[in-house]
Design a protein around this motif. Structure first.
Motif, PDB file in Angstrom:
ATOM      1  N   ALA A  18       0.831  -1.203   0.000  1.00 44.42           N
ATOM      2  CA  ALA A  18       0.000   0.000   0.000  1.00 44.42           C
ATOM      3  C   ALA A  18       0.867   1.255   0.000  1.00 44.42           C
ATOM      4  O   ALA A  18       0.517   2.273  -0.607  1.00 44.42           O
ATOM      5  N   ASP A  19       2.031   1.184   0.655  1.00 42.58           N
ATOM      6  CA  ASP A  19       2.947   2.328   0.674  1.00 42.58           C
ATOM      7  C   ASP A  19       3.385   2.709  -0.732  1.00 42.58           C
ATOM      8  O   ASP A  19       3.672   3.881  -1.003  1.00 42.58           O
ATOM      9  N   ASP A  20       3.438   1.732  -1.618  1.00 46.78           N
ATOM     10  CA  ASP A  20       3.870   1.960  -3.000  1.00 46.78           C
ATOM     11  C   ASP A  20       2.694   2.205  -3.933  1.00 46.78           C
ATOM     12  O   ASP A  20       2.869   2.263  -5.159  1.00 46.78           O
ATOM     13  N   VAL A  21       1.501   2.351  -3.355  1.00 43.84           N
ATOM     14  CA  VAL A  21       0.266   2.576  -4.120  1.00 43.84           C
ATOM     15  C   VAL A  21       0.098   1.495  -5.185  1.00 43.84           C
ATOM     16  O   VAL A  21      -0.263   1.768  -6.326  1.00 43.84           O
ATOM     17  N   PRO A  47       1.428   9.240   5.281  1.00 46.39           N
ATOM     18  CA  PRO A  47       0.957   8.015   4.640  1.00 46.39           C
ATOM     19  C   PRO A  47       0.953   8.091   3.118  1.00 46.39           C
ATOM     20  O   PRO A  47       0.605   7.109   2.461  1.00 46.39           O
ATOM     21  N   LEU A  48       1.329   9.237   2.568  1.00 49.31           N
ATOM     22  CA  LEU A  48       1.301   9.434   1.122  1.00 49.31           C
ATOM     23  C   LEU A  48       2.729   9.458   0.590  1.00 49.31           C
ATOM     24  O   LEU A  48       3.571  10.217   1.074  1.00 49.31           O
ATOM     25  N   ALA A  49       2.976   8.656  -0.431  1.00 47.68           N
ATOM     26  CA  ALA A  49       4.345   8.506  -0.928  1.00 47.68           C
ATOM     27  C   ALA A  49       4.866   9.775  -1.589  1.00 47.68           C
ATOM     28  O   ALA A  49       6.024  10.156  -1.389  1.00 47.68           O
ATOM     29  N   ASP A  50       4.028  10.442  -2.364  1.00 48.23           N
ATOM     30  CA  ASP A  50       4.506  11.561  -3.188  1.00 48.23           C
ATOM     31  C   ASP A  50       3.635  12.791  -3.039  1.00 48.23           C
ATOM     32  O   ASP A  50       3.347  13.491  -4.020  1.00 48.23           O
ATOM     33  N   CYS A  84      -1.509   3.710   4.934  1.00 49.71           N
ATOM     34  CA  CYS A  84      -1.522   4.030   3.506  1.00 49.71           C
ATOM     35  C   CYS A  84      -2.799   3.524   2.857  1.00 49.71           C
ATOM     36  O   CYS A  84      -3.380   4.200   2.000  1.00 49.71           O
ATOM     37  N   GLY A  85      -3.265   2.359   3.270  1.00 49.59           N
ATOM     38  CA  GLY A  85      -4.474   1.794   2.705  1.00 49.59           C
ATOM     39  C   GLY A  85      -5.701   2.642   2.966  1.00 49.59           C
ATOM     40  O   GLY A  85      -6.621   2.700   2.138  1.00 49.59           O
ATOM     41  N   VAL A  86      -5.732   3.312   4.124  1.00 52.15           N
ATOM     42  CA  VAL A  86      -6.877   4.168   4.449  1.00 52.15           C
ATOM     43  C   VAL A  86      -7.072   5.230   3.369  1.00 52.15           C
ATOM     44  O   VAL A  86      -8.203   5.573   3.006  1.00 52.15           O
ATOM     45  N   PHE A  87      -5.965   5.731   2.822  1.00 55.96           N
ATOM     46  CA  PHE A  87      -6.022   6.812   1.842  1.00 55.96           C
ATOM     47  C   PHE A  87      -6.215   6.309   0.410  1.00 55.96           C
ATOM     48  O   PHE A  87      -6.268   7.111  -0.518  1.00 55.96           O
ATOM     49  N   LEU A  88      -6.345   5.012   0.238  1.00 59.32           N
ATOM     50  CA  LEU A  88      -6.544   4.445  -1.105  1.00 59.32           C
ATOM     51  C   LEU A  88      -8.020   4.170  -1.404  1.00 59.32           C
ATOM     52  O   LEU A  88      -8.333   3.683  -2.484  1.00 59.32           O
ATOM     53  N   GLY A  89      -8.908   4.461  -0.466  1.00 61.69           N
ATOM     54  CA  GLY A  89     -10.328   4.319  -0.731  1.00 61.69           C
ATOM     55  C   GLY A  89     -10.994   3.296   0.168  1.00 61.69           C
ATOM     56  O   GLY A  89     -10.382   2.322   0.606  1.00 61.69           O
TER      57      GLY A  89
END
Length: 357
Positions: A157-160, A214-217, A190-195
């Motif tokens: 998840a860290d790598d989206v 939690p956001l890579a970029d 990170c997963g929380v911010f992926l939807g």
């Protein structure tokens, strides 16, 4: 190290509002270096009711600090030798293997009671958790458990890596359907911010609660609770060619002024900051020169006004200018390791302990 407990509370509230399910408080790594006890009590005061630690001894400390109300679970599971105390203290094991599940089943038979447990199903990490081939053997043993949730952990998840995240959710869902019914726990920070499709019923945001991006970029959507300052204990003037520190890895290219700070790798300011890192006085940067010692670090203050730095002045190691991410990237690690190291090595002070902001 100054820790703003209200910032931790605000981070947790923000994360909880992002999900339709339960938000667990992950306080492993001594609250990611911010202080497990104080942070947990602050989170409990705003309604957190599920806490997860990595080690059993931390779970025992949490129970003593938080009292009998919240659920407390151990991510590593509970050893056979500790199972009786876990039951006595109402500590919930996370089951990571068939061996652990057999132990719980035996305790349940001996006590004629179903044992509360989280069941970890591995879906890609190959670290902890029941493998898919374990499910057939696990299914009858789960009758001895009061399953709190089936959980898995995102590998990327860290790598989206959305494809892998969705595959893991699919694997977890399919396996859980063949087992006794219980909620699903999926998303990490990170997963929380992926939807929400990746959240499950219980989210487990650890690092983001404690301000780690939690956001890579992208800019950090969370607040950094910690400010770390180091005092100047000496100011020196160097002649051209003078060396600094062990092995003389830096020499003054011209007459220079340096400040000696009372911080080093013994305080978690990693040795790799030597000739690479920087600190801030006010809004002015001073580069680290020479090797970082166990308790001392030298910085070049030649570019700063002479009145800006004196014995007793405070250098920002982490704070409003230097982010957690910068500290980590300087020494080629992640924010977790950098902040946990500093949290362990620096004396902590807490503010806003009674805040419910």
């Amino acid at each position: 190290m100054l820790v703003d407990l209200a910032a931790i509370q605000r981070n947790f509230r923000k994360l909880a509002q992002m999900t339709s399910g339960t938000c667990a408080a992950i306080v492993k790594g001594d609250g990611y270096g911010h202080g497990m006890r104080e942070a947990s009590q602050a989170l409990q005061s705003i309604g957190a009711q599920l806490f997860l630690s990595a080690r059993f001894e931390d779970a025992l400390a949490l129970r003593a600090d938080l009292g009998p109300g919240p659920r407390i679970a151990v991510l590593d599971g509970v050893s056979p030798a500790d199972m009786a105390e876990a039951r006595e203290r109402d500590i919930i094991p996370v089951v990571n293997s068939l061996e652990q599940l057999h132990v719980i089943s035996a305790v349940a038979k001996r006590t004629a009671q179903r044992i509360p447990a989280f069941i970890h199903l591995d879906t890609a990490m190959n670290r902890l958790g029941l493998a898919s081939e374990d499910d057939e053997c696990a299914e009858p043993l789960l009758a001895s458990c009061s399953v709190q949730a089936y959980m898995t952990h995102f590998a990327s998840a860290d790598d989206v890596d959305l494809d892998l995240c969705r595959l893991q959710v699919s694997r977890l869902t399919k396996r859980a359907k063949l087992l006794p019914r219980a909620p699903l726990s999926v998303a990490n920070s990170c997963g929380v911010f992926l939807g929400r499709e990746l959240h499950g019923d219980i989210i487990r945001p650890g690092k983001s609660t404690f301000g780690i991006n939690p956001l890579a970029d992208a800019d950090n959507p969370m607040e950094q609770p910690a400010t770390i300052l180091a005092p100047v204990i000496q100011v020196r003037t160097l002649k051209k060619g003078d060396p600094v520190g062990y092995s003389c890895t830096w020499h003054a290219p011209e007459p220079r002024r340096i400040a000696i700070l009372a911080i080093g790798y013994g305080n978690g300011f990693m040795r790799d900051n030597g000739n690479r890192g920087s600190v801030v006085f006010g809004c002015l940067r001073a580069p680290v020169v020479g090797r970082v010692s166990m308790d001392l670090t030298a910085v070049d203050i030649s570019a700063l006004p002479e009145t800006a730095v004196h014995v007793g002045a405070a250098a920002e190691i982490v704070g409003g200018t230097i982010t957690y991410r910068e500290v980590a990237e300087t020494v080629a690690t992640n924010e977790h390791e950098a902040i946990i190291a500093l949290g362990r090595g620096c004396k902590r002070f807490f503010v806003n302990g009674g805040a419910h902001a």
